[in-house]
Design an enzyme around this catalytic site. Structure first.
Site, short mmCIF file in Angstrom:
data_model
loop_
_atom_site.label_atom_id
_atom_site.label_comp_id
_atom_site.label_asym_id
_atom_site.label_seq_id
_atom_site.Cartn_x
_atom_site.Cartn_y
_atom_site.Cartn_z
N GLU A 101 0.81 -1.21 0.00
CA GLU A 101 0.00 0.00 0.00
C GLU A 101 0.84 1.26 0.00
O GLU A 101 1.95 1.29 0.52
CB GLU A 101 -0.85 0.05 1.28
N CYS A 114 3.39 8.21 1.94
CA CYS A 114 3.70 7.17 2.93
C CYS A 114 3.92 5.88 2.16
O CYS A 114 3.02 5.40 1.48
CB CYS A 114 2.52 7.06 3.90
N CYS A 121 5.01 -7.93 7.38
CA CYS A 121 6.00 -7.54 8.38
C CYS A 121 6.16 -8.69 9.36
O CYS A 121 5.18 -9.33 9.74
CB CYS A 121 5.54 -6.29 9.13
N CYS A 125 3.52 -6.82 15.74
CA CYS A 125 2.85 -5.94 16.71
C CYS A 125 1.36 -6.29 16.71
O CYS A 125 0.75 -6.41 15.64
CB CYS A 125 3.07 -4.47 16.36
N CYS A 128 -1.49 -4.13 14.89
CA CYS A 128 -1.21 -3.68 13.53
C CYS A 128 -1.67 -4.71 12.50
O CYS A 128 -1.33 -5.89 12.60
CB CYS A 128 0.30 -3.44 13.39
N CYS A 344 -1.69 1.65 8.19
CA CYS A 344 -0.83 0.49 8.07
C CYS A 344 -1.51 -0.85 7.79
O CYS A 344 -2.08 -1.46 8.68
CB CYS A 344 -0.05 0.42 9.38
N1 SAH Z 1 7.25 -0.70 11.08
C1 SAH Z 1 7.43 0.69 11.30
C2 SAH Z 1 6.78 1.58 10.26
C3 SAH Z 1 5.43 1.17 9.75
S1 SAH Z 1 4.11 1.29 10.90
C4 SAH Z 1 6.97 1.06 12.70
O1 SAH Z 1 6.33 0.25 13.35
O2 SAH Z 1 7.28 2.17 13.12
C5 SAH Z 1 3.83 3.04 11.00
C6 SAH Z 1 3.16 3.48 12.27
O3 SAH Z 1 1.78 3.05 12.29
C7 SAH Z 1 3.81 2.92 13.52
O4 SAH Z 1 3.99 3.92 14.49
C8 SAH Z 1 2.78 1.90 13.96
O5 SAH Z 1 2.88 1.63 15.32
C9 SAH Z 1 1.49 2.57 13.58
N2 SAH Z 1 0.34 1.67 13.55
C10 SAH Z 1 0.29 0.40 13.10
N3 SAH Z 1 -0.94 -0.11 13.25
C11 SAH Z 1 -1.71 0.85 13.79
C12 SAH Z 1 -3.07 0.92 14.19
N4 SAH Z 1 -3.90 -0.10 14.06
N5 SAH Z 1 -3.51 2.08 14.72
C13 SAH Z 1 -2.67 3.14 14.87
N6 SAH Z 1 -1.37 3.13 14.52
C14 SAH Z 1 -0.88 1.99 13.99
FE1 SF4 Z 2 5.55 -4.16 11.53
FE2 SF4 Z 2 3.17 -3.09 12.01
FE3 SF4 Z 2 4.88 -3.48 14.02
FE4 SF4 Z 2 5.38 -1.54 12.20
S1 SF4 Z 2 3.65 -1.62 13.64
S2 SF4 Z 2 6.80 -3.09 13.02
S3 SF4 Z 2 4.54 -2.54 10.35
S4 SF4 Z 2 3.95 -5.09 12.77
#
Ligand code: SAH
Ligand code: SF4
Length: 365
Positions: A101, A114, A121, A125, A128, A344
């Site tokens: 995306e 972005c 990934c 997390c 996410c 994300c």
């Molecule tokens: N992997 C990297 C960059 C991609 S994620 C990272 O984790 O920083 C980009 C941002 O989106 C990160 O701060 C992540 O924590 C946030 N993010 C992911 N899923 C989310 C969600 N469901 N709601 C809000 N922020 C989210």
């Molecule tokens: Fe990966 Fe999502 Fe965690 Fe960023 S927030 S490191 S994209 S799993």
């Protein structure tokens, strides 16, 4: 050896993969005047038009170029918000069908793209959508650059900022990400400060970034001030706990003399209490760099695999005030584009659940 022979079958030059010297060789091999190479480069990186529309090149050369230098992404869906300030694409990589995306956000004074750095990934997390889906593969630099170029083609404003905040963990794909950063700077002409690499906290990657020549901006996704909670939200915390991540971020900040941004996804009843805000302020207060640390508070976007939801607006305001009174500046980020799933990994997961999502335009292949 000619440029077309130089690239092996798996490394055929692509539209945003070919470098300037190789393009020059190709133009010479085709017995075109040398200035054509400058014109092509200009069309690719300065004019922000698709090569197909670079009429100055003439039809024959244009056609030869577009076949020899293929694009590597095809759009699956393209969505826009009602006022057309935000656009989001779901792309299919032509190499293997992996889906990624990209989001374009236009503001009065800047336009930000972005980008995704990986398909999926591996960091897992819990909140996410990308993490929930797991890892597919690293993106190549040209696949990252093409996301920026194709978003720029649709924008009447010059793209001024690129953030690595789409799918994937950029520091887990360091070499390709850094190659794309260097070309964004050298070829797209972006200022390094306007390129933000966001990481979940891969400590060796942050330290490596601190030693690079280009002073990009660093964002660290923290989400909790204590290891006990962060272990649950961010599995990588068990390998690189908060103290080590902050130590690396501090090294980066000292090397650059710049402030580091911390991302904090606010989840109601999980990490949004003011005691945690105060603890976060204690951790980050006095952080080096002009302006110290800054916290971006992101209201949680709901995802299928995580039961949490975002706090109320007053609760988010209270969290931000508590941080500020602890001496750390904070911004509550508007969840730009939530209505088109511009967060994300969410568009892809939605598309997989429902092959044709209602608000999106499904592109024909
Ligand atoms: N992997 C990297 C960059 C991609 S994620 C990272 O984790 O920083 C980009 C941002 O989106 C990160 O701060 C992540 O924590 C946030 N993010 C992911 N899923 C989310 C969600 N469901 N709601 C809000 N922020 C989210
Ligand atoms: Fe990966 Fe999502 Fe965690 Fe960023 S927030 S490191 S994209 S799993």
């Amino acid at each position: 050896m000619t440029p077309s022979q130089k690239a092996g079958p798996h490394e055929a030059p692509t539209r945003y993969g070919i470098d300037r010297p190789t393009l020059g060789e190709l133009i010479t091999e085709w017995r075109e005047p040398r200035y054509r190479a400058d014109q092509v480069w200009d069309a690719l990186y300065r004019q922000h038009i698709p090569l197909e529309k670079a009429t100055a090149l003439g039809k024959a050369l244009r056609e030869r170029l577009t076949t020899t230098l293929p694009l590597v992404l095809e759009p699956v869906t393209e969505q826009r918000d009602a006022r057309d300030r935000t656009r989001k694409w779901l792309w299919r990589c032509l190499a293997d069908g992996a889906e990624v995306e990209t989001v374009l956000m236009r503001y009065p004074t800047r336009a930000t793209v972005c980008v995704s750095s990986q398909a999926g990934c591996a960091m897992g997390c819990t909140f996410c959508a990308t993490g929930q889906a797991g890892f597919e593969r690293h993106l190549r630099a040209d696949e990252i650059l093409e996301q920026v170029a194709r978003a720029a083609h649709t924008s009447d404003q010059r793209v001024s900022n690129v953030v690595y905040m789409g799918m994937g963990e950029p520091l887990a794909n360091y070499d390709a990400v850094w190659a794309s950063v260097e070309r964004l700077h050298a070829d797209f002409g972006l200022s390094a400060r306007h390129i933000t690499v966001s990481t979940v906290g891969i400590v060796p990657g942050i330290r490596r970034l601190a030693k690079e020549e280009l002073p990009v901006t660093l964002a660290v996704s923290l989400h909790a001030p204590d290891d006990e909670l962060r272990d649950q939200l961010v599995p990588l915390n068990r390998r690189y706990p908060i103290a080590e991540v902050l130590d690396a971020a501090q090294e980066f900040s000292e090397a650059r003399g710049r402030r580091v941004t911390f991302e904090y996804a606010l989840i109601a009843g999980v990490n949004d209490d003011t005691a945690r805000a105060a603890a976060l302020a204690r951790l980050l207060k006095g952080f080096p760099g002009v302006g110290g640390a800054h916290v971006n508070l992101i209201p949680l976007n709901p995802t299928a695999g995580f039961p949490g939801h975002k706090p109320t607006a007053p609760a988010m305001g209270a969290f931000a005030r508590s941080l500020e009174s602890g001496g750390v500046t904070a911004t509550v980020r508007r969840n730009r584009g939530t209505e088109i799933d511009a967060a994300c990994g969410q568009l892809r997961s939605r598309e997989r659940d429902q092959p044709v999502a209602a608000p999106s335009v499904r592109m024909s292949p």
